[in-house]
Design an enzyme around this catalytic site. Structure first.
Site, PDB file in Angstrom:
ATOM      1  CG  ASP A 196       4.822 -22.095  -2.694  1.00 39.76           C
ATOM      2  OD1 ASP A 196       4.849 -23.517  -2.440  1.00 39.76           O
ATOM      3  OD2 ASP A 196       3.890 -21.300  -2.827  1.00 39.76           O
ATOM      4  CE  LYS A 218      15.632 -28.772  -2.321  1.00 40.04           C
ATOM      5  NZ  LYS A 218      16.610 -28.613  -1.455  1.00 40.04           N
TER       6      LYS A 218
END
Length: 424
Positions: A196, A218
């Site tokens: 994260d 992403k």
């Protein structure tokens, strides 16, 4: 005999007779490891420390409450002599020699036929160190090796087939030193790390070059599909036989969607290990000098997600009930909603003068604290340019400790309950 090195060997004592002479402090230290082997332990001693006596009462060993007598070592595989009676120790040592039984003497290592190494354990690995006549050095070497195994700085690759799986690791509130020992070790053993943005990013720099690091923020398909995509990535890499670590901020199960990931892995038949992390809801206030409970001030604390406003139909929080509580209220993911939350709490009876602290980037070098009241919290957040990740503390405990923090530092991004919100 002392001029020659001892031959190291691991004794398998399960079900085999072990005799311990003496029930004092030495026996108290040595007995737990002997008990763990599953040995049939007989303690011969007129007295014992309370801890040793408790072992006997629990049935972990048999205690014969008398001095050593000739013949006590019959059929023994291993003997530990640790009494204060030198004459009895000498007789017991002589009997062990006659019986060809390995014998450790705590009072006279030169007269012993075996030495006890400095031992330590970490995840199925037993470290045993012998340095002859320097037990402190043995302990020092042992400690260094065990610590290296535990924190991941000393890594020995596993060469036998291992079961593919995923570890959901709570990385803590931000300071890389606040990850658990187990979490750091699993990181060091990982083939793939899915991290994260709010996890302890500094830890990623320590990973070996071959480790694939995937930024969960992403992963494609957009925010709506992000969690499903993360689940799929975990499953895909685990099924490929890789050791996968899902590194999350705070604790995986405190607004971290850890259970969603664990359920997805279970449905896919993937083994999952959960490693709890230090939650920002407690650690960040503590790092800023605020106890979430304090004698005579607060007897409870409540942790609430503020990622949706109180009037949002999706909110599951009973805000009127929270306003009536006398304890501490800790808000995560609430920076941009603090105005609406403050108005709601005041409307339901919370005093406008209730102390509030907004702590940004808690436990990191960029940590800073902004103090306000419930009435002024929204303005303080705006003028102070408080950004996520931040933890907001509401209650009288805010005034217990001295204020701390500077004026520098800012968060990154925005609140997103899919991206490790336990950091705030």
């Amino acid at each position: 005999m002392a001029e020659h090195p001892a031959y190291p060997v691991g004794l398998r004592l399960a079900g085999r007779r072990v005799v311990v002479i003496g029930g004092g402090q030495v026996a108290q230290r040595r007995l737990p490891a002997l008990i763990a082997t599953g040995a049939d332990i007989v303690l011969v001693s007129p007295s014992a420390t309370p801890s040793v006596e408790a072992m006997a009462d629990a049935g972990e060993l048999r205690w014969e409450r008398r001095p050593f007598a000739d013949g006590d070592l019959s059929e023994a595989w291993y003997v530990l002599i640790a009494s204060s009676d030198t004459e009895a120790n000498t007789r017991a040592s002589a009997e062990a020699e006659r019986n060809r039984t390995w014998c450790v003497r705590s009072d006279n290592a030169e007269a012993a036929t075996a030495w006890t190494p400095a031992t330590g354990r970490s995840e199925g690995v037993t470290v045993a160190v012998l340095t002859g006549r320097d037990p402190r050095r043995s302990a020092g070497v042992r400690d260094a090796i065990v610590e290296g195994l535990r924190d991941g700085s000393l890594v020995a690759p596993r060469h036998r087939t291992r079961t593919p799986g995923v570890a959901l690791v709570g990385g803590g509130p931000g300071d890389p030193e606040l990850i658990t020992v187990r979490g750091r070790r699993l990181l060091a053993e990982a083939d793939v790390v899915i991290a994260d943005r709010l996890g302890p990013r500094d830890l990623l720099d320590e990973l070996p070059p071959h480790v694939e690091v995937i930024d969960a923020a992403k992963i494609p398909y957009g925010r709506y599909m992000a969690q499903e995509a993360i689940n799929n990535a975990l499953i895909e890499h685990a099924k490929a036989g890789k050791a996968v670590v899902r590194l999350k901020g705070g604790d995986p199960f405190v607004f971290g969607r850890g259970m969603e990931e664990a359920q997805a892995l279970a449905e896919a038949g993937i083994a999952c290990t959960v490693v709890p992390g230090i939650s920002s809801s407690i650690s960040v206030p503590g790092a800023a000098g605020i106890p979430v409970t304090h004698r005579g001030v607060a007897h409870e604390f409540t942790v609430v997600s503020g990622h949706v406003a109180p009037d949002d139909p999706r909110s599951l929080v009973d805000w009127p009930a929270l306003a009536r509580l006398r304890g501490t209220l800790v808000l995560l993911m609430a920076v941009d909603k603090i105005g609406a939350i403050a108005l709601t709490l005041i409307a339901h009876g919370k005093s406008p003068s209730t102390p509030v602290a907004l702590i940004q980037e808690g436990t990191t070098a960029a940590q800073r604290r902004v103090d306000a009241t419930l009435e002024t919290a929204a303005e303080a957040a705006r003028t102070g340019d408080v950004r996520p990740p931040a933890v907001i503390v509401i209650g009288d405990v805010v005034s217990v400790g001295a204020s701390s923090g500077g004026d520098s530092g800012s968060g990154d991004g925005h609140d997103d309950p899919a991206d490790g919100p336990d950091r705030g």
